[in-house]
Design a protein around this motif. Structure first.
Motif, short mmCIF file in Angstrom:
data_model
loop_
_atom_site.label_atom_id
_atom_site.label_comp_id
_atom_site.label_asym_id
_atom_site.label_seq_id
_atom_site.Cartn_x
_atom_site.Cartn_y
_atom_site.Cartn_z
N UNK A 50 15.49 31.47 -37.06
CA UNK A 50 16.63 30.92 -36.46
C UNK A 50 17.89 31.12 -37.08
N UNK A 51 19.19 30.99 -36.50
CA UNK A 51 20.23 31.57 -37.08
C UNK A 51 21.28 30.31 -36.77
N UNK A 52 21.96 29.99 -37.52
CA UNK A 52 23.07 28.82 -37.63
C UNK A 52 24.14 29.33 -36.64
N UNK A 53 24.29 28.61 -35.52
CA UNK A 53 25.34 28.83 -34.56
C UNK A 53 26.46 27.92 -34.62
N UNK A 54 27.75 28.57 -34.84
CA UNK A 54 28.90 27.76 -34.92
C UNK A 54 29.59 28.29 -33.78
N UNK A 55 30.17 27.24 -32.85
CA UNK A 55 30.84 27.70 -31.70
C UNK A 55 32.12 26.46 -31.44
N UNK A 56 33.34 27.24 -30.87
CA UNK A 56 34.38 26.06 -30.41
C UNK A 56 34.33 25.99 -28.99
N UNK A 57 34.42 24.77 -28.39
CA UNK A 57 34.44 24.50 -27.25
C UNK A 57 35.45 23.33 -26.69
N UNK A 58 35.77 23.63 -25.79
CA UNK A 58 36.91 22.50 -25.10
C UNK A 58 36.13 21.44 -24.34
N UNK A 59 36.64 20.10 -24.74
CA UNK A 59 36.01 19.15 -24.06
C UNK A 59 36.98 18.21 -23.39
N UNK A 60 36.58 17.50 -22.38
CA UNK A 60 37.59 16.85 -21.39
C UNK A 60 38.41 15.57 -22.24
N UNK A 61 37.33 15.01 -22.94
CA UNK A 61 37.84 13.58 -23.56
C UNK A 61 38.08 13.74 -25.19
N UNK A 62 39.31 12.94 -25.67
CA UNK A 62 39.55 13.09 -27.09
C UNK A 62 38.72 12.05 -27.81
N UNK A 63 38.16 12.55 -28.72
CA UNK A 63 37.42 11.79 -29.76
C UNK A 63 35.99 11.32 -29.23
N UNK A 64 35.74 11.84 -28.13
CA UNK A 64 34.31 11.37 -27.60
C UNK A 64 33.02 11.91 -28.33
N UNK A 65 31.98 11.13 -28.34
CA UNK A 65 30.73 11.60 -28.91
C UNK A 65 29.84 12.62 -28.01
N UNK A 66 29.99 13.88 -28.37
CA UNK A 66 29.48 14.86 -27.61
C UNK A 66 28.24 15.32 -28.34
N UNK A 67 27.46 15.89 -27.59
CA UNK A 67 26.05 16.86 -28.21
C UNK A 67 26.19 17.97 -27.66
N UNK A 68 25.19 19.07 -27.55
CA UNK A 68 25.13 20.39 -27.22
C UNK A 68 23.93 20.52 -26.27
N UNK A 69 24.10 21.24 -25.18
CA UNK A 69 23.15 21.49 -24.48
C UNK A 69 23.00 23.07 -24.57
N UNK A 70 21.77 23.71 -24.82
CA UNK A 70 21.86 25.06 -24.93
C UNK A 70 20.67 25.65 -24.03
#
Length: 284
Positions: free
Chosen positions: A30-50
């Motif tokens: 396993x590798x540690x993955x770090x990614x920047x990504x643009x979200x529609x809403x400010x301050x929202x609680x997001x998760x990641x789908x891979x």
């Protein structure tokens, strides 16, 4: 009995070997993955789908988008489609942009068609002027119908994002006239996110029905199945969107969404077996 014991021993060896291989296969590094990504809403609680599946990830907001620059490729290869792009931009403008928005044109250098504003009328008027300019043959300067210096323009635009998180939406066919090695450190800044809207069809000698993306006369039109590699890398590095559109509905929907909801840049960290699997933000 001896024969049965031998068969049993062989079976145990085979089973043990299979189990060991299964365990080894199940323990992929396993590798540690770090990614920047643009979200529609400010301050929202997001998760990641891979790969479409939710993974355990830490998602934190970096900074809200504070201003947007629409960057139009005005080089020679864009001539057959440029006027239509400007017209579709006018249709997609929301009544009020979420953050100050500017419009620039580039080819060998950049020029601002409209400085930062939240006024739809001001943005629309700038696009009207652009339509008139192109219909009359152009200004004859180095930002119209010449060669493309996409990365040089990005390096110049970087200065705009020194203090404010800026979303650069680049509308282009992805071609760059320069063959020099791209110095990403010159192009990518902490306060910039770059999105790439690639026109999926190009034509040099043909007349094209852009609404249906088909050739009417002539030849030379082809679908751009693989958009510009370096520009795609910049998009991923900064957390922007990649849209390879071939119809105006997709184009207009994206523009309206991004100007109405400027959103925020997020940083996501998680463990992954393959850092190349596509990922996306998902509201929790």
């Amino acid at each position: 009995m001896t024969k049965n014991r031998a068969v049993l021993a062989l079976s145990m060896v085979l089973l043990t070997g299979w189990s060991a291989n299964a365990i080894t296969f199940g323990q992929m590094p396993m590798v540690t993955r770090q990614e920047r990504i643009l979200g529609d809403r400010i301050g929202s609680s997001y998760g990641i789908l891979e790969g479409g599946a939710r993974v355990k990830a830490t998602v934190t907001q970096v900074k809200p988008v504070e201003q947007v620059v629409i960057v139009l490729d005005g080089s020679g290869s864009m001539v057959p489609i440029y006027a239509r792009i400007v017209e579709e931009l006018r249709k997609a403008l929301p009544s009020q942009t979420a953050v100050p928005t500017a419009i620039a044109r580039f080819s060998a250098q950049k020029t601002f068609l409209q400085d930062f504003t939240t006024s739809r009328a001001a943005l629309d008027e700038a696009l009207v002027r652009e339509q008139r300019l192109w219909s009359s043959g152009g200004s004859g300067d180095a930002t119209m119908k010449t060669t493309t210096d996409l990365y040089g323009v990005l390096a110049g635009l970087k200065d705009i994002s020194q203090s404010k998180m800026t979303h650069f939406i680049i509308i282009t066919d992805g071609n760059d006239s320069l063959n020099d090695r791209v110095d990403l450190s010159r192009l990518v800044g902490e306060n910039m996110v770059v999105s790439y809207l690639n026109w999926g069809y190009r034509s040099f000698s043909a007349r094209v029905d852009e609404a249906n993306a088909v050739v009417i006369t002539g030849s030379g039109s082809r679908k751009m199945d693989v958009p510009n590699v370096t520009l795609r890398f910049i998009v991923r590095k900064t957390g922007g969107d990649m849209v390879n559109y071939t119809d105006w509905k997709t184009f207009g929907s994206y523009i309206k969404r991004r100007l109405s909801q400027a959103g925020a840049v997020y940083q996501a960290t998680w463990e992954s077996a393959n850092p190349e699997i596509p990922f996306s933000l998902s509201a929790k």
